[in-house]
Design a protein around this motif. Structure first.
Motif, PDB file in Angstrom:
ATOM      1  N   VAL A  69      55.168  -1.204  38.512  1.00  0.00           N
ATOM      2  CA  VAL A  69      56.143  -1.422  38.082  1.00  0.00           C
ATOM      3  C   VAL A  69      56.773  -2.090  39.735  1.00  0.00           C
ATOM      4  CG1 VAL A  69      58.667  -0.943  37.984  1.00  0.00           C
ATOM      5  CG2 VAL A  69      56.835  -0.111  36.496  1.00  0.00           C
ATOM      6  N   GLY A  70      57.055  -2.987  40.117  1.00  0.00           N
ATOM      7  CA  GLY A  70      57.675  -3.326  41.398  1.00  0.00           C
ATOM      8  C   GLY A  70      56.319  -3.288  42.333  1.00  0.00           C
ATOM      9  N   GLY A  71      56.606  -2.968  43.097  1.00  0.00           N
ATOM     10  CA  GLY A  71      55.830  -2.252  44.446  1.00  0.00           C
ATOM     11  C   GLY A  71      55.724  -0.447  44.276  1.00  0.00           C
ATOM     12  N   ILE A  72      55.386  -0.225  42.507  1.00  0.00           N
ATOM     13  CA  ILE A  72      55.563   1.590  42.466  1.00  0.00           C
ATOM     14  C   ILE A  72      54.128   1.599  42.039  1.00  0.00           C
ATOM     15  CG2 ILE A  72      56.512   3.751  41.361  1.00  0.00           C
ATOM     16  CD1 ILE A  72      59.072   2.392  42.499  1.00  0.00           C
ATOM     17  N   ARG A  73      54.178   2.270  42.256  1.00  0.00           N
ATOM     18  CA  ARG A  73      52.566   2.618  41.426  1.00  0.00           C
ATOM     19  C   ARG A  73      52.008   4.063  40.845  1.00  0.00           C
ATOM     20  NH1 ARG A  73      46.339   0.412  43.046  1.00  0.00           N
ATOM     21  NH2 ARG A  73      45.081   0.249  41.174  1.00  0.00           N
ATOM     22  N   GLN A  74      51.825   4.261  39.851  1.00  0.00           N
ATOM     23  CA  GLN A  74      51.515   5.408  39.027  1.00  0.00           C
ATOM     24  C   GLN A  74      50.034   5.798  38.085  1.00  0.00           C
ATOM     25  OE1 GLN A  74      54.783   6.868  36.656  1.00  0.00           O
ATOM     26  NE2 GLN A  74      54.573   8.188  37.767  1.00  0.00           N
ATOM     27  N   ARG A  75      49.089   6.201  38.189  1.00  0.00           N
ATOM     28  CA  ARG A  75      47.511   6.436  38.064  1.00  0.00           C
ATOM     29  C   ARG A  75      47.806   7.594  37.329  1.00  0.00           C
ATOM     30  NH1 ARG A  75      44.336   4.362  42.463  1.00  0.00           N
ATOM     31  NH2 ARG A  75      44.243   1.506  42.459  1.00  0.00           N
ATOM     32  N   TRP A  76      47.232   7.693  35.992  1.00  0.00           N
ATOM     33  CA  TRP A  76      47.296   9.957  35.528  1.00  0.00           C
ATOM     34  C   TRP A  76      45.609   9.623  34.711  1.00  0.00           C
ATOM     35  CZ3 TRP A  76      49.955   5.243  34.020  1.00  0.00           C
ATOM     36  CH2 TRP A  76      49.994   4.599  32.427  1.00  0.00           C
ATOM     37  N   TRP A  77      45.567  10.396  34.072  1.00  0.00           N
ATOM     38  CA  TRP A  77      45.207  10.673  32.688  1.00  0.00           C
ATOM     39  C   TRP A  77      45.015  12.080  32.531  1.00  0.00           C
ATOM     40  CZ3 TRP A  77      42.046  15.138  33.500  1.00  0.00           C
ATOM     41  CH2 TRP A  77      42.020  16.024  34.594  1.00  0.00           C
ATOM     42  N   ALA A  78      44.496  12.134  30.900  1.00  0.00           N
ATOM     43  CA  ALA A  78      44.807  13.724  30.600  1.00  0.00           C
ATOM     44  C   ALA A  78      43.448  13.843  29.384  1.00  0.00           C
ATOM     45  CB  ALA A  78      45.936  13.508  29.276  1.00  0.00           C
ATOM     46  N   VAL A  79      43.323  14.681  29.000  1.00  0.00           N
ATOM     47  CA  VAL A  79      41.864  15.320  28.428  1.00  0.00           C
ATOM     48  C   VAL A  79      42.680  16.244  26.966  1.00  0.00           C
ATOM     49  CG1 VAL A  79      39.439  15.623  27.873  1.00  0.00           C
ATOM     50  CG2 VAL A  79      39.866  14.510  29.696  1.00  0.00           C
ATOM     51  N   ALA A  80      42.631  16.125  25.962  1.00  0.00           N
ATOM     52  CA  ALA A  80      43.151  17.131  25.262  1.00  0.00           C
ATOM     53  C   ALA A  80      41.980  17.304  24.163  1.00  0.00           C
ATOM     54  CB  ALA A  80      44.258  16.566  23.889  1.00  0.00           C
ATOM     55  N   LEU A  81      41.693  18.758  23.715  1.00  0.00           N
ATOM     56  CA  LEU A  81      40.762  19.167  23.057  1.00  0.00           C
ATOM     57  C   LEU A  81      42.311  19.916  21.350  1.00  0.00           C
ATOM     58  CD1 LEU A  81      38.828  21.538  25.233  1.00  0.00           C
ATOM     59  CD2 LEU A  81      38.522  19.104  24.532  1.00  0.00           C
ATOM     60  N   PRO A  82      41.299  20.165  20.430  1.00  0.00           N
ATOM     61  CA  PRO A  82      41.614  20.592  18.509  1.00  0.00           C
ATOM     62  C   PRO A  82      42.414  21.869  19.280  1.00  0.00           C
ATOM     63  CG  PRO A  82      39.287  19.461  18.427  1.00  0.00           C
ATOM     64  CD  PRO A  82      39.246  19.454  20.310  1.00  0.00           C
ATOM     65  N   ASP A  83      42.116  22.620  19.793  1.00  0.00           N
ATOM     66  CA  ASP A  83      42.406  24.282  20.142  1.00  0.00           C
ATOM     67  C   ASP A  83      43.890  24.004  21.323  1.00  0.00           C
ATOM     68  OD1 ASP A  83      41.799  23.615  22.637  1.00  0.00           O
ATOM     69  OD2 ASP A  83      40.178  25.283  22.769  1.00  0.00           O
ATOM     70  N   GLY A  84      44.409  22.961  21.307  1.00  0.00           N
ATOM     71  CA  GLY A  84      45.730  23.441  22.194  1.00  0.00           C
ATOM     72  C   GLY A  84      45.424  22.696  23.727  1.00  0.00           C
ATOM     73  N   THR A  85      44.447  22.938  24.182  1.00  0.00           N
ATOM     74  CA  THR A  85      44.199  22.450  25.986  1.00  0.00           C
ATOM     75  C   THR A  85      43.947  21.197  25.917  1.00  0.00           C
ATOM     76  OG1 THR A  85      42.520  24.641  25.695  1.00  0.00           O
ATOM     77  CG2 THR A  85      42.073  22.502  27.595  1.00  0.00           C
ATOM     78  N   LEU A  86      44.950  21.101  26.820  1.00  0.00           N
ATOM     79  CA  LEU A  86      45.133  20.098  27.985  1.00  0.00           C
ATOM     80  C   LEU A  86      45.209  19.803  29.155  1.00  0.00           C
ATOM     81  CD1 LEU A  86      46.812  16.892  27.264  1.00  0.00           C
ATOM     82  CD2 LEU A  86      48.421  18.202  27.420  1.00  0.00           C
ATOM     83  N   LEU A  87      43.968  19.258  29.749  1.00  0.00           N
ATOM     84  CA  LEU A  87      44.309  18.768  31.127  1.00  0.00           C
ATOM     85  C   LEU A  87      45.023  17.470  31.750  1.00  0.00           C
ATOM     86  CD1 LEU A  87      40.487  20.177  30.971  1.00  0.00           C
ATOM     87  CD2 LEU A  87      42.275  21.429  31.369  1.00  0.00           C
ATOM     88  N   GLU A  88      45.419  17.664  32.576  1.00  0.00           N
ATOM     89  CA  GLU A  88      45.826  16.289  32.817  1.00  0.00           C
ATOM     90  C   GLU A  88      45.480  16.524  34.885  1.00  0.00           C
ATOM     91  OE1 GLU A  88      50.274  14.929  31.267  1.00  0.00           O
ATOM     92  OE2 GLU A  88      50.074  16.891  30.790  1.00  0.00           O
ATOM     93  N   GLY A  89      46.046  15.193  35.711  1.00  0.00           N
ATOM     94  CA  GLY A  89      45.412  14.976  36.607  1.00  0.00           C
ATOM     95  C   GLY A  89      46.115  13.482  36.943  1.00  0.00           C
ATOM     96  N   ARG A  90      46.668  13.185  37.975  1.00  0.00           N
ATOM     97  CA  ARG A  90      46.735  12.117  38.707  1.00  0.00           C
ATOM     98  C   ARG A  90      45.551  11.916  40.177  1.00  0.00           C
ATOM     99  NH1 ARG A  90      51.644  10.129  36.753  1.00  0.00           N
ATOM    100  NH2 ARG A  90      53.540  11.904  35.754  1.00  0.00           N
TER     101      ARG A  90
END
Length: 265
Positions: free
Chosen positions: A54-75
Motif C-alpha cells: 500500500v503505497g510504500g508500505i509492504r506486508q507479507r504473511w502466511w498461515a496454515v490451518a488444520l481441522p482440529d483448530g490448529t492455526l499457525l501464522e507468521g510474517r
C-alpha cells in the motif's frame, strides 16, 4: 471516464497500465494498492500466503490451518512468485497457473483491477502439527489485485474449492463491496474448470453463511490495527461449506475461507 466495469477478454483492450506492467504510484490522488494471495483449500490442511503493498508500505504473511483448530501464522520467509510459493520454512509449493478471470471496476474516483484463478494445480509440501502434508492436486486459489481504491474500502469475500454431489469439481469466488456490479463482476463459479459469472450472493454478518451455503469455522486470522491515518479491521476464517452453490447445485464437500475487511488507507 472509462466505461466500467469490464470482465474477461475486454480488459486487455482498456487504455490502462495493468499488471504485469508497472502501474503509476498515484491515480486521481489515490495511492496504488496491490497484492497477491495464494490459498490452498483441502479437507486435511488449508493455508494462505500473501504479499501486499500500500503505497510504500509492504506486508507479507502466511498461515496454515488444520481441522482440529490448529492455526499457525507468521510474517517471515514469504516469497510469492509466479508459479511458486515459499513461506515460513514450512510451505513449499509450485503452481500451474493460467489466465484466470480478470475484472476492472470503478472504485470511488479511480479504478481497480483483479484476476482470480481457482482449481489451480498445486504440488509441494506443508509441515504443520508434527506432520508433513504432500500436496498434488487442483486445490489452489490465486488472487492478484491492484488499483487505486477509495480512502475507505470494505468488503466481504469467500473463496472455496470442492465437489458437487454430481461429481463435478467446483470452485467459487464471491464478493460484496468491490468488483460487485450486477454484471461484469468478479463473482465466479468454476464447474470442472470452466468459469461462469453468478448473481450477487448475500453474506451473513457473522460470516456463517454466503448465499445458500453454510460455513463451519476451523480457525480464524484476525487483525484490528489503528495507526491514525491508516486503520484496518480484518477477519478471515478457514473452514468447511455445505448447502447449495449459486445456481442451486448441491455441494458434496467444500473447503475455503470467508473474509470481512474494513480498511481506511
Amino acid at each position: 471516464m472509462l466505461d466500467l466495469p469490464v470482465r474477461g477478454p475486454g480488459v486487455a483492450d482498456l487504455a490502462l497500465r495493468l499488471p504485469p506492467r508497472r502501474m503509476a504510484p498515484l491515480s486521481r490522488g489515490r495511492p496504488l494498492k496491490r497484492w497477491r494471495y495464494v490459498g490452498v483449500y483441502r479437507p486435511d490442511v488449508m493455508l494462505c500466503a500473501g504479499d501486499a503493498r500500500v503505497g510504500g508500505i509492504r506486508q507479507r504473511w502466511w498461515a496454515v490451518a488444520l481441522p482440529d483448530g490448529t492455526l499457525l501464522e507468521g510474517r517471515r520467509g514469504v516469497r510469492l512468485r509466479a508459479g511458486r510459493v515459499e513461506a515460513g520454512g514450512i510451505v513449499e509449493l509450485e503452481l500451474d497457473e493460467g489466465d484466470g478471470v480478470e475484472v476492472v471496476s470503478q472504485h470511488g474516483r479511480a479504478w481497480v483491477w483483479t484476476r482470480k484463478q481457482a482449481g489451480v494445480t498445486v504440488r509441494g509440501r506443508v509441515r504443520a502439527g508434527g506432520r508433513t502434508f504432500e500436496l498434488d492436486g487442483d486445490d489452489g486459489f490465486v488472487d492478484d489485485s491492484a488499483g487505486y481504491h477509495a480512502r475507505r474500502t470494505a468488503w466481504r469475500w469467500s473463496a472455496g474449492i470442492g465437489r458437487a454431489e454430481d461429481g463435478r469439481r467446483v470452485a467459487w469466488n464471491l464478493v460484496d463491496g468491490v468488483h460487485d456490479a450486477a454484471a461484469a463482476s468478479e463473482r465466479t463459479l468454476w464447474l470442472d474448470g470452466e468459469p461462469h459469472e453468478v448473481p450477487p450472493q448475500g453474506f451473513a454478518a457473522d460470516l456463517s453463511r454466503v448465499g445458500d451455503m453454510d460455513f463451519r469455522e476451523w480457525s480464524s486470522r484476525d487483525s484490528n490495527v489503528n495507526l491514525g491515518i491508516m486503520r484496518n479491521r480484518y477477519r478471515q476464517p478457514f473452514g468447511e461449506f455445505s448447502g447449495r452453490l449459486p445456481g442451486g447445485l448441491a455441494l458434496a464437500e467444500g473447503y475455503g475461507v470467508m473474509e470481512e475487511h474494513d480498511v481506511v488507507w
